[in-house]
Write a protein that holds these residues in place. Structure first.
Motif, PDB file in Angstrom:
ATOM      1  N   TYR A 198      -0.971  -8.671   3.780  1.00  0.00           N
ATOM      2  CA  TYR A 198      -0.698  -7.059   4.225  1.00  0.00           C
ATOM      3  C   TYR A 198       0.813  -6.451   4.208  1.00  0.00           C
ATOM      4  O   TYR A 198       0.823  -5.520   3.623  1.00  0.00           O
ATOM      5  CB  TYR A 198      -1.756  -6.739   5.442  1.00  0.00           C
ATOM      6  N   ALA A 199       1.545  -7.127   4.860  1.00  0.00           N
ATOM      7  CA  ALA A 199       3.071  -6.798   5.088  1.00  0.00           C
ATOM      8  C   ALA A 199       3.555  -6.668   3.715  1.00  0.00           C
ATOM      9  O   ALA A 199       4.115  -5.780   3.222  1.00  0.00           O
ATOM     10  CB  ALA A 199       3.859  -7.602   5.982  1.00  0.00           C
ATOM     11  N   ALA A 200       3.289  -7.540   2.698  1.00  0.00           N
ATOM     12  CA  ALA A 200       3.916  -7.463   1.470  1.00  0.00           C
ATOM     13  C   ALA A 200       3.259  -6.157   0.706  1.00  0.00           C
ATOM     14  O   ALA A 200       3.954  -5.671   0.159  1.00  0.00           O
ATOM     15  CB  ALA A 200       3.645  -8.796   0.680  1.00  0.00           C
ATOM     16  N   GLY A 201       2.141  -6.025   0.881  1.00  0.00           N
ATOM     17  CA  GLY A 201       1.348  -5.052   0.029  1.00  0.00           C
ATOM     18  C   GLY A 201       2.156  -3.471   0.692  1.00  0.00           C
ATOM     19  O   GLY A 201       2.291  -2.832  -0.304  1.00  0.00           O
ATOM     20  N   GLN A 202       2.403  -3.508   1.932  1.00  0.00           N
ATOM     21  CA  GLN A 202       3.231  -2.205   2.277  1.00  0.00           C
ATOM     22  C   GLN A 202       4.340  -2.148   2.091  1.00  0.00           C
ATOM     23  O   GLN A 202       5.018  -1.104   1.735  1.00  0.00           O
ATOM     24  CB  GLN A 202       2.900  -2.390   3.951  1.00  0.00           C
ATOM     25  N   LEU A 203       5.183  -3.382   2.158  1.00  0.00           N
ATOM     26  CA  LEU A 203       6.601  -3.213   1.336  1.00  0.00           C
ATOM     27  C   LEU A 203       6.782  -3.025   0.084  1.00  0.00           C
ATOM     28  O   LEU A 203       7.618  -2.167  -0.332  1.00  0.00           O
ATOM     29  CB  LEU A 203       7.241  -4.654   1.960  1.00  0.00           C
ATOM     30  N   PHE A 204       6.023  -3.737  -0.886  1.00  0.00           N
ATOM     31  CA  PHE A 204       5.921  -3.220  -2.131  1.00  0.00           C
ATOM     32  C   PHE A 204       5.663  -1.747  -2.540  1.00  0.00           C
ATOM     33  O   PHE A 204       6.246  -1.129  -3.339  1.00  0.00           O
ATOM     34  CB  PHE A 204       5.121  -4.165  -3.071  1.00  0.00           C
ATOM     35  N   GLN A 205       4.467  -1.392  -1.702  1.00  0.00           N
ATOM     36  CA  GLN A 205       4.284   0.031  -2.006  1.00  0.00           C
ATOM     37  C   GLN A 205       5.444   0.992  -1.477  1.00  0.00           C
ATOM     38  O   GLN A 205       5.606   1.780  -2.138  1.00  0.00           O
ATOM     39  CB  GLN A 205       3.025   0.380  -1.222  1.00  0.00           C
ATOM     40  N   THR A 206       6.092   0.526  -0.351  1.00  0.00           N
ATOM     41  CA  THR A 206       7.134   1.388  -0.059  1.00  0.00           C
ATOM     42  C   THR A 206       8.433   1.391  -0.905  1.00  0.00           C
ATOM     43  O   THR A 206       8.756   2.498  -1.521  1.00  0.00           O
ATOM     44  CB  THR A 206       7.555   1.055   1.500  1.00  0.00           C
ATOM     45  N   PHE A 207       8.699   0.345  -1.394  1.00  0.00           N
ATOM     46  CA  PHE A 207       9.794   0.243  -2.363  1.00  0.00           C
ATOM     47  C   PHE A 207       9.495   0.920  -3.595  1.00  0.00           C
ATOM     48  O   PHE A 207      10.382   1.599  -4.067  1.00  0.00           O
ATOM     49  CB  PHE A 207      10.198  -1.449  -2.788  1.00  0.00           C
ATOM     50  N   GLY A 208       8.277   0.903  -4.079  1.00  0.00           N
ATOM     51  CA  GLY A 208       7.895   1.373  -5.438  1.00  0.00           C
ATOM     52  C   GLY A 208       7.841   3.008  -5.219  1.00  0.00           C
ATOM     53  O   GLY A 208       8.117   3.606  -6.080  1.00  0.00           O
ATOM     54  N   LEU A 209       7.617   3.369  -4.010  1.00  0.00           N
ATOM     55  CA  LEU A 209       7.683   4.769  -3.743  1.00  0.00           C
ATOM     56  C   LEU A 209       9.198   5.356  -3.966  1.00  0.00           C
ATOM     57  O   LEU A 209       9.236   6.736  -4.285  1.00  0.00           O
ATOM     58  CB  LEU A 209       7.344   5.226  -2.284  1.00  0.00           C
ATOM     59  N   HIS A 210      10.115   4.601  -3.868  1.00  0.00           N
ATOM     60  CA  HIS A 210      11.453   5.320  -4.081  1.00  0.00           C
ATOM     61  C   HIS A 210      11.806   5.720  -5.372  1.00  0.00           C
ATOM     62  O   HIS A 210      12.577   6.496  -5.652  1.00  0.00           O
ATOM     63  CB  HIS A 210      12.413   4.279  -3.851  1.00  0.00           C
ATOM     64  N   GLY A 211      10.782   5.431  -6.407  1.00  0.00           N
ATOM     65  CA  GLY A 211      11.100   5.760  -7.977  1.00  0.00           C
ATOM     66  C   GLY A 211       9.932   6.247  -8.654  1.00  0.00           C
ATOM     67  O   GLY A 211       9.767   6.464  -9.646  1.00  0.00           O
ATOM     68  N   THR A 212       8.689   6.785  -7.703  1.00  0.00           N
ATOM     69  CA  THR A 212       7.497   7.308  -8.463  1.00  0.00           C
ATOM     70  C   THR A 212       7.030   8.143  -7.656  1.00  0.00           C
ATOM     71  O   THR A 212       7.231   8.399  -6.342  1.00  0.00           O
ATOM     72  CB  THR A 212       6.528   5.999  -8.615  1.00  0.00           C
ATOM     73  N   ASP A 213       6.157   9.068  -8.040  1.00  0.00           N
ATOM     74  CA  ASP A 213       5.698  10.166  -7.399  1.00  0.00           C
ATOM     75  C   ASP A 213       4.797   9.551  -6.238  1.00  0.00           C
ATOM     76  O   ASP A 213       3.843   8.535  -6.668  1.00  0.00           O
ATOM     77  CB  ASP A 213       4.901  11.242  -8.428  1.00  0.00           C
ATOM     78  N   ALA A 214       4.288  10.149  -5.280  1.00  0.00           N
ATOM     79  CA  ALA A 214       3.422   9.693  -4.225  1.00  0.00           C
ATOM     80  C   ALA A 214       2.069   9.777  -4.899  1.00  0.00           C
ATOM     81  O   ALA A 214       1.102   8.851  -4.475  1.00  0.00           O
ATOM     82  CB  ALA A 214       3.267  10.668  -3.029  1.00  0.00           C
ATOM     83  N   ALA A 215       1.640  10.774  -5.824  1.00  0.00           N
ATOM     84  CA  ALA A 215       0.159  10.899  -6.404  1.00  0.00           C
ATOM     85  C   ALA A 215       0.187   9.539  -7.161  1.00  0.00           C
ATOM     86  O   ALA A 215      -1.061   9.065  -7.242  1.00  0.00           O
ATOM     87  CB  ALA A 215      -0.091  12.226  -6.782  1.00  0.00           C
ATOM     88  N   VAL A 216       1.048   9.180  -7.926  1.00  0.00           N
ATOM     89  CA  VAL A 216       0.968   8.078  -8.760  1.00  0.00           C
ATOM     90  C   VAL A 216       0.952   6.917  -8.210  1.00  0.00           C
ATOM     91  O   VAL A 216       0.127   5.784  -8.427  1.00  0.00           O
ATOM     92  CB  VAL A 216       2.268   7.926  -9.804  1.00  0.00           C
ATOM     93  N   SER A 217       1.795   6.849  -7.005  1.00  0.00           N
ATOM     94  CA  SER A 217       1.784   5.399  -6.153  1.00  0.00           C
ATOM     95  C   SER A 217       0.310   5.351  -5.376  1.00  0.00           C
ATOM     96  O   SER A 217      -0.038   4.170  -5.276  1.00  0.00           O
ATOM     97  CB  SER A 217       2.735   5.779  -5.085  1.00  0.00           C
ATOM     98  N   GLY A 218      -0.345   6.503  -5.027  1.00  0.00           N
ATOM     99  CA  GLY A 218      -1.473   6.438  -4.530  1.00  0.00           C
ATOM    100  C   GLY A 218      -2.616   6.030  -5.478  1.00  0.00           C
ATOM    101  O   GLY A 218      -3.569   5.202  -5.065  1.00  0.00           O
ATOM    102  N   PHE A 219      -2.762   6.125  -6.703  1.00  0.00           N
ATOM    103  CA  PHE A 219      -3.531   5.846  -7.721  1.00  0.00           C
ATOM    104  C   PHE A 219      -3.342   4.374  -8.083  1.00  0.00           C
ATOM    105  O   PHE A 219      -4.378   3.647  -7.984  1.00  0.00           O
ATOM    106  CB  PHE A 219      -3.092   6.597  -9.088  1.00  0.00           C
ATOM    107  N   ILE A 220      -2.106   4.036  -8.044  1.00  0.00           N
ATOM    108  CA  ILE A 220      -1.683   2.647  -8.305  1.00  0.00           C
ATOM    109  C   ILE A 220      -2.138   1.509  -7.300  1.00  0.00           C
ATOM    110  O   ILE A 220      -2.846   0.700  -7.337  1.00  0.00           O
ATOM    111  CB  ILE A 220      -0.574   2.282  -8.922  1.00  0.00           C
ATOM    112  N   THR A 221      -1.900   2.070  -6.097  1.00  0.00           N
ATOM    113  CA  THR A 221      -2.467   1.654  -4.909  1.00  0.00           C
ATOM    114  C   THR A 221      -3.692   1.315  -4.821  1.00  0.00           C
ATOM    115  O   THR A 221      -4.405   0.159  -4.464  1.00  0.00           O
ATOM    116  CB  THR A 221      -1.848   1.876  -3.548  1.00  0.00           C
ATOM    117  N   GLY A 222      -4.490   2.493  -5.040  1.00  0.00           N
ATOM    118  CA  GLY A 222      -5.985   2.417  -5.235  1.00  0.00           C
ATOM    119  C   GLY A 222      -6.489   1.405  -6.009  1.00  0.00           C
ATOM    120  O   GLY A 222      -7.867   1.335  -6.226  1.00  0.00           O
ATOM    121  N   MET A 223      -5.825   0.683  -6.965  1.00  0.00           N
ATOM    122  CA  MET A 223      -6.558  -0.118  -8.297  1.00  0.00           C
ATOM    123  C   MET A 223      -6.936  -1.465  -7.535  1.00  0.00           C
ATOM    124  O   MET A 223      -7.649  -2.055  -8.103  1.00  0.00           O
ATOM    125  CB  MET A 223      -5.220  -0.224  -9.061  1.00  0.00           C
ATOM    126  N   TYR A 224      -6.891  -1.517  -6.029  1.00  0.00           N
ATOM    127  CA  TYR A 224      -7.309  -2.755  -5.487  1.00  0.00           C
ATOM    128  C   TYR A 224      -8.874  -2.971  -5.577  1.00  0.00           C
ATOM    129  O   TYR A 224      -9.381  -3.597  -5.534  1.00  0.00           O
ATOM    130  CB  TYR A 224      -6.852  -2.823  -3.974  1.00  0.00           C
TER     131      TYR A 224
END
Length: 302
Positions: free
Chosen positions: A82-108
């Protein structure tokens, strides 16, 4: 037949509990949006889970000392995932829109049934496949206004992989381990990993009472409370069913943003949210239909 009905009542409570978890998670979006203007996202994760871990150690320390070795191992693995998921999502947010991040994260929601099949060879039903496609479409409508695949999107997708693995293994191990201990150990493991990552980078602390109140809410309610409820709910729900229910998180996020954050409800939110709700209802109605068949079959045998 009584056992079947009793288990169904528990599953209904599990669905309600998991919906409550997604509602709590949805309520944190506008709080996080405000917090990360003042402290770094990594510091936010570390402080949130360190606060939760300290509360757990103070109130539940003696209980966890008596927890089984298997529960400690499983909880530590789940917390690390779970921590890995949180950290990768957070690092990814530094270079992508929050909306796009939300969609990609929701691919689970797509990855979870795939992992269930790959890891445990469990068959994926047609209704689950259809509901997964509809839920993914709903997430796309909710989140995307344009999409370009780059490094940060790929990093975010890795986070989605870890979230899916967490759902799969939590559903499997929560059926055999003590639910309360398993949930609390996960929080401690998440805190340890986030602290190890954030401290060398410098830890930013909240500056106002309001910011600390947000941290405590996300640590205690959206952290400890939500993890305990999710762990208990997944004891009685399949991983794929849980993943579809959890796609309600962005729907609740939009509702809280409208009610508390002053944002407007757009046609995209209405259409996307409706698709996600349809997907969830499909899985629940299918489960109810299968129950009726089992009750009818049991009645004929008696």
């Amino acid at each position: 037949m009584i056992k079947i009905v009793s288990r169904t009542h528990i599953q209904v409570l599990a669905v309600i509990g998991l919906l409550a978890v997604t509602a709590v998670w949805g309520s944190t979006f506008f709080l996080i949006k405000d917090l990360i203007h003042h402290i770094s996202a990594i510091s936010f994760l570390a402080i949130r889970f360190i606060v939760a871990a300290l509360v757990i150690c103070f109130f539940f320390g003696p209980r966890l000392v008596r927890a089984s070795q298997r529960t400690w191992i499983n909880g530590s693995i789940l917390g690390s995932i779970y921590a890995a998921g949180q950290l990768f999502q957070t690092f990814g947010l530094h270079g992508t829109d929050a909306a796009v991040s939300g969609f990609i994260t929701g691919m689970y929601v797509v990855l979870t049934p795939i992992f269930v099949w790959l890891l445990f060879r469990q068959k994926i039903g047609a209704i689950t496949i259809a509901a997964t496609i509809i839920a993914t479409t709903g997430l796309m409508v909710l989140s995307l206004r344009g999409f370009a695949l780059g490094l940060h999107e790929c990093i975010t997708f890795i986070g989605s992989v870890f979230y899916a693995l967490h759902i799969v293994y939590l559903g499997r191990w929560s059926k055999h381990d003590n639910v309360c201990d398993l949930a609390l150990i996960q929080i401690i493991a998440i805190a340890a990993i986030c602290a190890l990552i954030s401290v060398p980078m410098g830890l930013d602390l909240p500056r106002t009472a309001g910011q600390w109140m947000s941290i405590f809410y996300m640590a205690l309610i959206a952290g400890i409370g939500a993890m305990m409820m999710q762990t208990w709910a997944q004891k009685y729900l399949s991983a794929s069913r849980a993943a579809i229910i959890m796609t309600m998180e962005p729907v609740f996020a939009a509702l809280f943003a409208y009610c508390c954050g002053g944002e407007t409800i757009t046609a995209r939110v209405l259409v996307g949210g409706s698709l996600v709700i349809v997907a969830m209802l499909m899985t629940e109605l299918h489960s109810a239909y299968r129950l009726q068949k089992r009750i009818a079959h049991t009645s004929r045998e008696q």
